[in-house]
Design a protein around this motif. Sequence first.
Motif, PDB file in Angstrom:
ATOM      1  N   HIS A  56       0.862  -1.179   0.000  1.00  0.00           N
ATOM      2  CA  HIS A  56       0.000   0.000   0.000  1.00  0.00           C
ATOM      3  C   HIS A  56       0.902   1.234   0.000  1.00  0.00           C
ATOM      4  CE1 HIS A  56      -3.319  -2.649   0.824  1.00  0.00           C
ATOM      5  NE2 HIS A  56      -2.712  -3.123   1.880  1.00  0.00           N
ATOM      6  N   GLU A  58       1.628   4.513   0.672  1.00  0.00           N
ATOM      7  CA  GLU A  58       1.282   5.736   1.423  1.00  0.00           C
ATOM      8  C   GLU A  58       2.500   6.059   2.276  1.00  0.00           C
ATOM      9  OE1 GLU A  58       0.660   5.422   5.040  1.00  0.00           O
ATOM     10  OE2 GLU A  58       1.819   3.713   4.308  1.00  0.00           O
ATOM     11  N   ASP A 130       2.751  -7.501  -0.139  1.00  0.00           N
ATOM     12  CA  ASP A 130       1.621  -7.483   0.780  1.00  0.00           C
ATOM     13  C   ASP A 130       0.462  -8.119   0.006  1.00  0.00           C
ATOM     14  OD1 ASP A 130      -0.759  -6.782   2.115  1.00  0.00           O
ATOM     15  OD2 ASP A 130       0.129  -4.966   2.938  1.00  0.00           O
ATOM     16  N   GLU A 155       3.976  -9.513   3.964  1.00  0.00           N
ATOM     17  CA  GLU A 155       3.422  -8.673   5.024  1.00  0.00           C
ATOM     18  C   GLU A 155       2.153  -9.210   5.692  1.00  0.00           C
ATOM     19  OE1 GLU A 155       4.405  -5.815   6.304  1.00  0.00           O
ATOM     20  OE2 GLU A 155       2.604  -4.893   7.128  1.00  0.00           O
ATOM     21  N   THR A 156       1.263  -9.833   4.907  1.00  0.00           N
ATOM     22  CA  THR A 156      -0.089  -9.978   5.452  1.00  0.00           C
ATOM     23  C   THR A 156      -0.586 -11.423   5.569  1.00  0.00           C
ATOM     24  OG1 THR A 156      -2.222  -8.848   5.433  1.00  0.00           O
ATOM     25  CG2 THR A 156      -1.528  -9.796   3.344  1.00  0.00           C
ATOM     26  N   LYS A 185       4.494  -8.129  14.603  1.00  0.00           N
ATOM     27  CA  LYS A 185       3.553  -7.703  13.567  1.00  0.00           C
ATOM     28  C   LYS A 185       2.132  -8.015  14.002  1.00  0.00           C
ATOM     29  CE  LYS A 185       1.376  -7.459   9.461  1.00  0.00           C
ATOM     30  NZ  LYS A 185      -0.027  -7.771   9.202  1.00  0.00           N
ATOM     31  N   ASP A 189      -0.163  -4.865  14.727  1.00  0.00           N
ATOM     32  CA  ASP A 189      -0.710  -4.423  13.429  1.00  0.00           C
ATOM     33  C   ASP A 189      -2.096  -5.034  13.193  1.00  0.00           C
ATOM     34  OD1 ASP A 189      -1.231  -4.946  10.564  1.00  0.00           O
ATOM     35  OD2 ASP A 189       0.742  -4.120  10.142  1.00  0.00           O
ATOM     36  N   HIS A 300      -8.055  -8.771   3.181  1.00  0.00           N
ATOM     37  CA  HIS A 300      -7.147  -8.284   2.127  1.00  0.00           C
ATOM     38  C   HIS A 300      -7.817  -8.138   0.756  1.00  0.00           C
ATOM     39  CE1 HIS A 300      -3.284  -7.395   0.310  1.00  0.00           C
ATOM     40  NE2 HIS A 300      -3.620  -8.199  -0.667  1.00  0.00           N
TER      41      HIS A 300
HETATM   42  N1  RBV Z   1      -1.236  -2.094   6.122  1.00  0.00           N
HETATM   43  N2  RBV Z   1      -0.488  -1.156   5.584  1.00  0.00           N
HETATM   44  C1  RBV Z   1      -0.955  -0.011   6.002  1.00  0.00           C
HETATM   45  N3  RBV Z   1       0.718   1.250   4.915  1.00  0.00           N
HETATM   46  O1  RBV Z   1      -0.910   2.286   5.995  1.00  0.00           O
HETATM   47  N4  RBV Z   1      -2.005  -0.200   6.769  1.00  0.00           N
HETATM   48  C2  RBV Z   1      -2.183  -1.526   6.851  1.00  0.00           C
HETATM   49  C3  RBV Z   1      -0.379   1.261   5.630  1.00  0.00           C
HETATM   50  C4  RBV Z   1      -0.981  -3.506   5.890  1.00  0.00           C
HETATM   51  C5  RBV Z   1      -1.117  -4.368   7.132  1.00  0.00           C
HETATM   52  O2  RBV Z   1       0.152  -4.694   7.599  1.00  0.00           O
HETATM   53  C6  RBV Z   1      -1.898  -5.584   6.645  1.00  0.00           C
HETATM   54  O3  RBV Z   1      -1.233  -6.784   6.949  1.00  0.00           O
HETATM   55  C7  RBV Z   1      -2.007  -5.364   5.154  1.00  0.00           C
HETATM   56  O4  RBV Z   1      -1.959  -3.960   5.001  1.00  0.00           O
HETATM   57  C8  RBV Z   1      -3.243  -5.879   4.456  1.00  0.00           C
HETATM   58  O5  RBV Z   1      -3.141  -5.654   3.090  1.00  0.00           O
END
Ligand code: RBV
Length: 425
Positions: A56, A58, A130, A155-156, A185, A189, A300
């Motif tokens: 993602h 950002e 991810d 990541e997920t 994590k 998270d 997801h």
């Molecule tokens: N996640 N990333 C963000 N970059 O703002 N927020 C959530 C961000 C990830 C989180 O770690 C989760 O496992 C994954 O997005 C789901 O796609």
Amino acid sequence: MTAPISERLEDVAQARESGRRKMDWAAQHMPICDSLREEFEADQPFEGERIGMAMHVEAKTAILAEILAAGGAEVAITGCNPLSTHDDVSAALDAVEGVTSYAERGVDDEAYYAAIEAVIGHEPTITVDDGMDLVAAIHEEYPELIDSIVGGAEETTTGVHRLRAMDEDGQLDYPVFAVNDTPMKRLFDNVHGTGESSLASIAMTTNLSWAGKTVVVAGYGHCGKGVAKKASGQNADVVVTEVEPRRALEAHMEGYDVLPMADAAKEGDVFITTTGNRDVIVEEHFEAMQDGVLLANAGHFDVEVDLDALSDLAVDRYEARDGVEAYEMADGRRLNVLAEGRLVNLATPIALGHPVEVMDQSFGVQAVCVREMVENGEAYGPGVHDVPDRLDKEVAEIKLEAEGVEFDALTETQAEYMDSWQHGT
Ligand code: RBV
């Protein structure tokens, strides 16, 4: 061929400035990544590596990409969801030395996959995913690259789940760390991050209150637990749906109502899916729902709410607010879908993703995993690997130090006692 984001935006300078400001804010609250940045700048562990990323895009993710580049890597990045990219951050990231960003918000399927191909065009030696899109694309379409790939990190939950299925089929041809499964994590998270950011995004997108609402949380895994706990903390009545008996029991003992979705459908005001599975809310449920319900997904992929069935049932569809689409039923009921059924904490127009502090932890683990692959990659054969505990602990210790929290260490006698089976009464 997809061009980097900077070549596609009208006012690149302004986008970069705005994106940079978001990144600077995030960086101020990311002590783990800050500490690793210093280490990477000094040691240059990634010299000569090409890191392909699909995440993602950002501000927090941009900081991860930036510290990897600061450690000597050439980084190419794109999004892992068509709606989660912040174009200004993508542009600011593309301006960072050593980084190329292809991510753009709102692209169609074709452009989304073309951007993944553009990242693969850099011939990555490491992948950071991810949701496993890069690993899948490389195995399916560019297997010739696998020989030169050192390893990857995922990541997920959904990505790790897919990777384990691939591994069991004997189809995963390089080592990948299951970053999601580490305590640093998952316990933060998935629980707090998903809980806080999903509720914040729903509240900001709808301007509606939680208090007095019945919130149906589908799935009581780590994400579901976080969503249920935070919704309950906002004075909502929480109903949990589950398919796993021990999790259903856990939710029951936690004080939530546990119901089959067929019954929960009649009671809920807000539905939040966190299962990682498909077809969790389907036609029979839509038929039972009250007028005005909100349907949001925090899993997801966008397959948890059956939007095809909902479209078929609807006599009308219209944008009720930015990020909210109303589906009107023949009997006049309106069912409101947020963010097209995509990850609600990242995909609504105002979404910011998880809070900075938890992403600092997740991305701290990502960064040390990349370092481990580069330093000791030959120790890991093809397949999914648990992240070594020492790495997860290293990240926890950096965070505790930054927070000024001191903690105890075992004495030698205690350590010996814990390792011994001979001591009894
Ligand atoms: N996640 N990333 C963000 N970059 O703002 N927020 C959530 C961000 C990830 C989180 O770690 C989760 O496992 C994954 O997005 C789901 O796609």
